[in-house]
Design a protein around this motif. Sequence first.
Motif, PDB file in Angstrom:
ATOM      1  N   ILE A  95       0.868  -1.179   0.000  1.00  0.00           N
ATOM      2  CA  ILE A  95       0.000   0.000   0.000  1.00  0.00           C
ATOM      3  C   ILE A  95       0.903   1.227   0.000  1.00  0.00           C
ATOM      4  N   GLN A  96       1.040   1.826  -1.166  1.00  0.00           N
ATOM      5  CA  GLN A  96       1.864   3.025  -1.348  1.00  0.00           C
ATOM      6  C   GLN A  96       3.256   2.859  -0.731  1.00  0.00           C
ATOM      7  N   GLY A  97       3.907   1.739  -1.094  1.00  0.00           N
ATOM      8  CA  GLY A  97       5.289   1.514  -0.679  1.00  0.00           C
ATOM      9  C   GLY A  97       5.466   0.837   0.664  1.00  0.00           C
ATOM     10  N   GLU A  98       4.370   0.570   1.364  1.00  0.00           N
ATOM     11  CA  GLU A  98       4.454  -0.128   2.655  1.00  0.00           C
ATOM     12  C   GLU A  98       3.816  -1.508   2.521  1.00  0.00           C
ATOM     13  N   ARG A  99       4.393  -2.487   3.207  1.00  0.00           N
ATOM     14  CA  ARG A  99       3.885  -3.854   3.099  1.00  0.00           C
ATOM     15  C   ARG A  99       3.121  -4.273   4.361  1.00  0.00           C
ATOM     16  N   TYR A 100       2.054  -5.034   4.107  1.00  0.00           N
ATOM     17  CA  TYR A 100       1.177  -5.533   5.154  1.00  0.00           C
ATOM     18  C   TYR A 100       0.793  -6.962   4.791  1.00  0.00           C
ATOM     19  N   ARG A 101       0.445  -7.766   5.807  1.00  0.00           N
ATOM     20  CA  ARG A 101       0.117  -9.150   5.500  1.00  0.00           C
ATOM     21  C   ARG A 101      -1.063  -9.628   6.335  1.00  0.00           C
ATOM     22  N   ILE A 102      -1.618 -10.736   5.861  1.00  0.00           N
ATOM     23  CA  ILE A 102      -2.699 -11.408   6.585  1.00  0.00           C
ATOM     24  C   ILE A 102      -2.641 -12.892   6.267  1.00  0.00           C
ATOM     25  N   ASP A 103      -3.011 -13.717   7.232  1.00  0.00           N
ATOM     26  CA  ASP A 103      -3.090 -15.159   7.034  1.00  0.00           C
ATOM     27  C   ASP A 103      -4.556 -15.565   6.896  1.00  0.00           C
ATOM     28  N   SER A 111     -13.173  -9.872  12.745  1.00  0.00           N
ATOM     29  CA  SER A 111     -12.242  -9.094  11.938  1.00  0.00           C
ATOM     30  C   SER A 111     -10.867  -9.061  12.587  1.00  0.00           C
ATOM     31  N   VAL A 112      -9.864  -8.815  11.753  1.00  0.00           N
ATOM     32  CA  VAL A 112      -8.499  -8.620  12.220  1.00  0.00           C
ATOM     33  C   VAL A 112      -7.951  -7.385  11.518  1.00  0.00           C
ATOM     34  N   THR A 113      -6.820  -6.905  11.985  1.00  0.00           N
ATOM     35  CA  THR A 113      -6.132  -5.791  11.337  1.00  0.00           C
ATOM     36  C   THR A 113      -4.936  -6.331  10.566  1.00  0.00           C
ATOM     37  N   LEU A 114      -4.736  -5.840   9.342  1.00  0.00           N
ATOM     38  CA  LEU A 114      -3.556  -6.268   8.588  1.00  0.00           C
ATOM     39  C   LEU A 114      -2.296  -5.986   9.402  1.00  0.00           C
ATOM     40  N   THR A 115      -1.367  -6.946   9.395  1.00  0.00           N
ATOM     41  CA  THR A 115      -0.117  -6.798  10.142  1.00  0.00           C
ATOM     42  C   THR A 115       0.872  -5.960   9.335  1.00  0.00           C
ATOM     43  N   PRO A 116       1.302  -4.800   9.854  1.00  0.00           N
ATOM     44  CA  PRO A 116       2.277  -3.983   9.110  1.00  0.00           C
ATOM     45  C   PRO A 116       3.661  -4.613   9.184  1.00  0.00           C
ATOM     46  N   LEU A 117       4.408  -4.525   8.093  1.00  0.00           N
ATOM     47  CA  LEU A 117       5.776  -5.036   8.041  1.00  0.00           C
ATOM     48  C   LEU A 117       6.781  -3.895   8.023  1.00  0.00           C
ATOM     49  N   VAL A 118       6.324  -2.711   8.408  1.00  0.00           N
ATOM     50  CA  VAL A 118       7.186  -1.525   8.493  1.00  0.00           C
ATOM     51  C   VAL A 118       6.965  -0.867   9.853  1.00  0.00           C
ATOM     52  N   GLN A 119       7.940  -0.084  10.260  1.00  0.00           N
ATOM     53  CA  GLN A 119       7.766   0.697  11.482  1.00  0.00           C
ATOM     54  C   GLN A 119       6.963   1.951  11.173  1.00  0.00           C
ATOM     55  N   ASN A 120       6.183   2.399  12.151  1.00  0.00           N
ATOM     56  CA  ASN A 120       5.353   3.593  12.009  1.00  0.00           C
ATOM     57  C   ASN A 120       4.497   3.557  10.743  1.00  0.00           C
ATOM     58  N   PRO A 121       3.673   2.525  10.593  1.00  0.00           N
ATOM     59  CA  PRO A 121       2.864   2.401   9.378  1.00  0.00           C
ATOM     60  C   PRO A 121       1.841   3.530   9.256  1.00  0.00           C
ATOM     61  N   ARG A 122       1.547   3.908   8.002  1.00  0.00           N
ATOM     62  CA  ARG A 122       0.589   4.986   7.761  1.00  0.00           C
ATOM     63  C   ARG A 122      -0.836   4.475   7.642  1.00  0.00           C
ATOM     64  N   TRP A 123      -1.001   3.189   7.413  1.00  0.00           N
ATOM     65  CA  TRP A 123      -2.320   2.649   7.128  1.00  0.00           C
ATOM     66  C   TRP A 123      -2.774   1.696   8.230  1.00  0.00           C
ATOM     67  N   ASN A 124      -4.055   1.695   8.451  1.00  0.00           N
ATOM     68  CA  ASN A 124      -4.667   0.781   9.417  1.00  0.00           C
ATOM     69  C   ASN A 124      -5.884   0.171   8.728  1.00  0.00           C
ATOM     70  N   ILE A 125      -5.766  -1.086   8.325  1.00  0.00           N
ATOM     71  CA  ILE A 125      -6.782  -1.724   7.489  1.00  0.00           C
ATOM     72  C   ILE A 125      -7.420  -2.889   8.242  1.00  0.00           C
ATOM     73  N   THR A 126      -8.746  -2.885   8.290  1.00  0.00           N
ATOM     74  CA  THR A 126      -9.503  -3.979   8.893  1.00  0.00           C
ATOM     75  C   THR A 126      -9.834  -5.016   7.829  1.00  0.00           C
ATOM     76  N   ALA A 127      -9.646  -6.281   8.172  1.00  0.00           N
ATOM     77  CA  ALA A 127      -9.925  -7.381   7.247  1.00  0.00           C
ATOM     78  C   ALA A 127     -10.979  -8.307   7.837  1.00  0.00           C
ATOM     79  N   ILE A 128     -11.947  -8.664   7.003  1.00  0.00           N
ATOM     80  CA  ILE A 128     -12.930  -9.683   7.371  1.00  0.00           C
ATOM     81  C   ILE A 128     -12.850 -10.794   6.337  1.00  0.00           C
ATOM     82  N   TYR A 129     -12.572 -12.007   6.816  1.00  0.00           N
ATOM     83  CA  TYR A 129     -12.430 -13.156   5.912  1.00  0.00           C
ATOM     84  C   TYR A 129     -13.647 -14.060   6.075  1.00  0.00           C
TER      85      TYR A 129
END
Length: 468
Positions: A95-103, A111-129
């Motif tokens: 997401i705009q140069g930052e990586r996030y993951r979900i299993d 729901s869960v929140t995508l796990t950021p793979l960077v420090q001080n992430p700019r995005w906070n994304i809720t995921a429903i599977y």
Amino acid sequence: MPISIRNLTATTIELKVIERFETPKPEQPAQSALANITSNFTSLLKSPEPSAHQIHENAKSFHKDDVSIRIDAFETAKAEVKPPENEIVRLTFDIQGERYRIDCPVPTSRSVTLTPLVQNPRWNITAIYLKQHSFLALFPSSHLSCWMKDLRDESPLSALSIPGTHNSPTCHRALPSVRCQAVSPREQLENGVRFFDLRMQIEAPEDPAKDGLILVHSVFPISMTGTKYFRELVNETHDFLAKNPSETVIFSLKREGTGTGTDAQFGRVLRDHYAGDVGKWYTNPKLPTLGQARRKIVAVRRFGLEERLKKEWDGKGWGIDAGTWADNTPNNLCPSGDVCVQDFYEVLETENIDKKITYSKEHMARAAEIVHDLDPAAKKQPVYINFLSASNFWKTGCWPEKIAAKVNPAVVEYLCKSHNQEEGGKKIGDGTTGIVVCDWVGNGGDWDLVRCIVGFNARLELREKQGH
């Protein structure tokens, strides 16, 4: 089936990596015989929550694909991977140069929140599977206590997607057919609810100096442990708004209960003892913009006015007029033209719950088709109010909690997969859900329905930023 990914945020998301892991075997710690008996007994008392096993942070995948699957804002794409029962699929997004993951599947039914793979992430994304559909919905995460702060003052209130509750203060120990909510109004406010459905009985209708309004559900008190009053709820709401000035709370006000009180007396008590301060209440009969409503309680009235109140606001009346709508209706525009409602509530048999779900989805779809004019001077579209509630006093399977247990998950699934989805060339609108009035949200800490509703403000927020 391949995993479908729906991007319900206002920014492009790109799927970059797909990894596959074997499902880890659960560890079974050694226990004494007594501990085993205690554990088994405890598990009988708890409601099992379907979940998946969580893979270890440093686990190695047995298969990895580098991909480039672009998912534009409000679009859906497929990841060409089918998650078997004995595997976990890890998806890594950019997401705009930052990586996030979900299993997937996620290790919980919620729901869960995508796990950021960077420090001080700019995005906070809720995921429903949705495991049964291999479907992943990605929503913008909001701070539910102040989610309106991201929207502009000029937006009409009718353009917003707003979570609400039915018979909002009925969270106390009461008859099962009377109780409609799991948590208190204050907890509802802190978790994003912005519409309260309130029914009241005048305590002393013949004495205009008295301000007592008793909270009721039809003819029943809302608590077996003592009378509950409107005054306390008003004070609590004002306190919340003082601490969260970006917000507004809509009060739907209706006279119910027993006794001899009239609509005229009810309106008089509200106007003279509660809603006289225009700095804390919005009582203009015209649908407001968000800016006009911030920090205030917005009055929606479901009662007739006495002559004195008809002269308020230069003779236009008092409160947004929802005074009459068809009883038990799947779709009705109030005579005022300001409110369009779905309030089909007579679910006489459990089989009719599916009909209620259908009516609820159809009304959200009607709200979604509207394209709202963001010019503050433009004529406003009606606000769509959609009751998910229904009950039958004589059928235990049709009491509010039982119906909500079926309706709420069905609506979450609909919002994730289908709401405002372009199908067959059909033109879509702003995608608002309207005001969705729920029973038993927050039960056991589950606020996913509220998160989904709030998430559908993303398209409106994007339109605001683009200036059209």
